[in-house]
Write a protein that holds these residues in place. Structure first.
Motif, short mmCIF file in Angstrom:
data_model
loop_
_atom_site.label_atom_id
_atom_site.label_comp_id
_atom_site.label_asym_id
_atom_site.label_seq_id
_atom_site.Cartn_x
_atom_site.Cartn_y
_atom_site.Cartn_z
N CYS A 96 0.95 -1.56 0.01
CA CYS A 96 -0.14 0.19 0.04
C CYS A 96 1.13 1.18 0.17
O CYS A 96 2.13 1.24 0.52
CB CYS A 96 -1.05 -0.21 0.93
SG CYS A 96 -1.88 1.24 2.04
N MET A 97 0.71 2.24 -0.85
CA MET A 97 1.82 3.62 -0.70
C MET A 97 0.44 4.68 -0.98
O MET A 97 -0.80 4.31 -1.12
CB MET A 97 1.59 3.30 -2.28
CG MET A 97 3.25 2.94 -2.58
SD MET A 97 4.65 2.82 -4.46
CE MET A 97 2.76 2.49 -5.06
N ALA A 98 1.13 5.41 0.07
CA ALA A 98 0.08 6.79 -0.03
C ALA A 98 1.08 7.61 0.55
O ALA A 98 2.03 7.63 0.35
CB ALA A 98 -0.27 6.43 1.79
N ARG A 99 0.41 8.69 -0.68
CA ARG A 99 1.23 10.35 -1.07
C ARG A 99 0.20 10.91 -0.59
O ARG A 99 -0.98 11.31 -1.25
CB ARG A 99 1.59 9.70 -2.44
CG ARG A 99 2.40 10.47 -3.01
CD ARG A 99 2.41 10.50 -4.03
NE ARG A 99 3.60 12.04 -5.43
CZ ARG A 99 3.25 11.93 -6.47
NH1 ARG A 99 3.29 10.51 -6.92
NH2 ARG A 99 4.06 12.72 -7.02
N ASP A 100 0.89 12.00 -0.65
CA ASP A 100 -0.11 13.17 -0.15
C ASP A 100 0.70 14.60 -0.85
O ASP A 100 1.91 14.55 -0.63
CB ASP A 100 1.21 13.92 1.62
CG ASP A 100 0.27 15.13 2.39
OD1 ASP A 100 -0.83 15.82 1.22
OD2 ASP A 100 0.17 15.00 3.38
N LEU A 101 -0.21 14.55 -1.84
CA LEU A 101 0.55 15.65 -2.91
C LEU A 101 0.69 16.73 -2.93
O LEU A 101 1.65 17.96 -3.00
CB LEU A 101 -0.76 15.54 -4.14
CG LEU A 101 -0.98 14.11 -5.03
CD1 LEU A 101 -1.86 14.65 -5.95
CD2 LEU A 101 0.19 14.19 -5.16
N GLN A 102 0.05 17.53 -1.64
CA GLN A 102 0.65 18.92 -1.05
C GLN A 102 1.97 18.56 -0.74
O GLN A 102 2.65 19.77 -0.82
CB GLN A 102 -0.67 19.51 0.00
CG GLN A 102 -0.56 20.81 -0.13
CD GLN A 102 -1.45 21.17 0.96
OE1 GLN A 102 -2.35 20.58 1.03
NE2 GLN A 102 -1.81 22.80 1.39
N ARG A 103 2.38 18.20 0.41
CA ARG A 103 3.86 18.31 1.76
C ARG A 103 4.50 17.34 0.53
O ARG A 103 5.61 17.26 1.34
CB ARG A 103 2.69 17.82 2.34
CG ARG A 103 2.05 18.77 3.68
CD ARG A 103 1.71 17.33 4.92
NE ARG A 103 0.80 18.46 5.71
CZ ARG A 103 0.26 17.56 6.73
NH1 ARG A 103 0.55 16.26 7.45
NH2 ARG A 103 -0.92 18.37 7.79
N GLN A 104 4.33 16.38 -0.31
CA GLN A 104 5.17 15.72 -0.83
C GLN A 104 6.00 14.48 -0.32
O GLN A 104 7.05 14.06 0.11
CB GLN A 104 6.59 16.46 -1.75
CG GLN A 104 6.04 17.91 -2.92
CD GLN A 104 5.34 16.83 -3.97
OE1 GLN A 104 5.61 16.06 -4.30
NE2 GLN A 104 3.82 17.57 -4.83
#
Length: 496
Positions: free
Chosen positions: A366-374
């Protein structure tokens, strides 16, 4: 113990009777319900009829309005159920130092006064049944004199509140049944490892609990969580509660797996839905808010073939800018709403395997990514699909049976070999003795002796002597095809 005090006058005339007559009288007295001063309440208007046998005193359905004032001190089991007792007064069971089981079910109990169980067996009393009464509040003094109590039955009452220290003194408690009451709250924080080290079942089902304190329940001992029954309550649908039940189901807790259909909640205050059947509601839950609860979730998950399983993407990232992506064991990328009918993914990052198959086994990423905080985080879950566990058990049983059968057959064959040998052949008929050599055969005898010396390792020094026989044989008969040499029956072994 046999209560015969009330009939003492009847037995005075048979003391000197024969042993057989005495036995018959005692048997008849034991088989009949006895109304005696020791088994009867002091209030004669109640006309209580109790049965006393050995260490058991039974006063069920006897019309009692209060606990009898005089009871045999040797009683171990006391049954006062199905009466009209309204309260337990102080010292009601005083003097019963051997009491282990007390049944007061199906009465009209509304209160238990302080000291009701004082001066009783105390540590010996293990089973207390107060079910099907009219109790409303569990006060702190109700069970303070019962440190040895192991099983407490309080179901089917009208309990609306449990005081914080109502169960504090029950350090030996193992099972507590409070189902089918009117509870709207319960002091979960009062149940700790040091205060209730043996508690393994807490039944709070079929009450009116609207919410569950997630933090208090997560701090309960694992043995209590495994035996905490919460189905058939008035729970309001919340993501924290949904995650809690999913967590317990994944760990195989019987309190959830055995009552999956009975776990319901009220959605939007009016609609009653089932936790494990409403995927549309679970899609809106953000399980990242329950990190403290799900952090103990095993990285390895086992599931039976054909059953569903939900994999949670536990991460510290949260917010509307967080996106999730799963990678299956066959390097297939899975994004909401899923790839096919076998894999379904929710917006909160959870991945559901609808019906587990053998090819679904492996490591899921599972990969979780926060686009705003990179920022991004990953988590892996190892899924093992168990194929036909019943068949595996059956095959192991067949292997053991086959091994046992092989040992038995081998033993039988060894016994047959030792004791059932084939019959011996009948003795062969001896050949007739050859004719005595004549003098005209002297030369042939010398030649036969010379030829026989070829077959003898150490030829004799002399061919003549007392008691020595000389045999003739022809070398041509030994070398002739189809003919075999047969020595005389009485030939010495050296000649062979």
């Amino acid at each position: 113990m046999l209560c015969v005090a009330g009939n003492a006058g009847v037995l005075q005339g048979v003391v000197a009777a024969s042993p057989s007559l005495w036995s018959v009288v005692v048997l008849l007295v034991w088989l009949s319900p006895i109304q005696t001063s020791i088994c009867q309440s002091q209030d004669s208007s109640q006309a209580a009829r109790c049965l006393c046998a050995s260490d058991i005193l039974s006063c069920t359905a006897a019309g009692l309005e209060r606990v009898p004032a005089e009871m045999p001190v040797s009683a171990v089991t006391l049954d006062l159920s199905h009466n009209r007792i309204e309260q337990l007064e102080g010292g009601a069971f005083e003097g019963l130092y051997r009491l282990e089981t007390l049944r007061l079910a199906h009465n009209l109990l509304t209160t238990v006064q302080p000291g009701a169980f004082r001066n009783t067996s105390g540590t010996l009393l293990q089973h207390l049944d107060l079910s099907s009464n009219q109790l409303r509040v569990l006060e702190p003094h109700y069970f303070q004199d019962l440190p040895g109590l192991e099983e407490l039955l309080l179901f089917n009452n009208r309990i609306v509140r449990v005081e914080i220290r109502a169960l504090a003194g029950l350090s030996s408690l193992r099972k507590a049944y409070l189902s089918h009451n009117l509870l709207t709250d319960f002091p979960f924080f009062s149940i700790q490892e040091h205060s209730h080290p043996h508690l393994s079942m807490l039944d709070l089902s079929s009450n009116r609990l609207p919410k569950l304190p997630l933090e208090d329940i997560s701090n309960l001992p694992l043995s209590v969580q495994r035996g905490l029954y919460l189905h058939n309550n008035s729970l309001v649908c919340e993501c924290s509660m949904y995650g809690l039940l999913l967590h317990w189901e994944q760990r195989g807790f019987a309190s959830v797996t055995e009552f999956r259909q009975e776990h319901t909640c009220l959605a939007y205050g009016i609609k009653k839905v089932r936790f494990f059947r409403n995927d549309r509601y679970s899609e809106t839950c953000n399980l990242t808010a329950m990190i403290g609860l799900l952090k103990e979730q095993n990285s390895s998950v086992s599931v039976k073939a054909g059953e569903p399983v939900v994999l949670h993407c536990v991460t510290t990232l949260s917010g509307q800018h967080v996106t999730f992506l799963w990678v299956s064991p066959n390097q297939e990328y899975v994004a909401p709403p899923g790839n096919n009918e076998s894999l379904k993914m929710f917006n909160n990052g959870s991945l559901k395997i609808v019906a587990a198959r053998a090819e679904d086994s492996g490591i899921y990423w599972c990969m979780a990514r926060d686009l705003q905080r990179q920022r991004n985080e990953t988590r892996e879950v190892n899924v093992t699909v168990v194929l036909h566990p019943d068949r595996e058990l059956h095959e192991s049983f067949n292997t053991g049976f086959t091994t046992l059968l092989g040992c038995v057959v081998s033993l039988v064959l060894v016994l047959m070999y030792l004791y059932l040998t084939p019959c011996r052949c009948p003795p062969c008929r001896k050949a007739s003795a050859p004719a005595t050599a004549t003098s005209s055969q002297g030369n042939e005898v010398g030649a036969g002796s010379a030829q026989s010396s070829i077959l003898t390792p150490t030829p004799p020094a002399s061919t003549e002597g007392p008691g020595r026989k000389i045999y003739t044989s022809s070398l041509d008969s030994l070398l002739r095809p189809g003919r075999h040499y047969k020595p005389p029956p009485d030939a010495p072994p050296a000649a062979l």
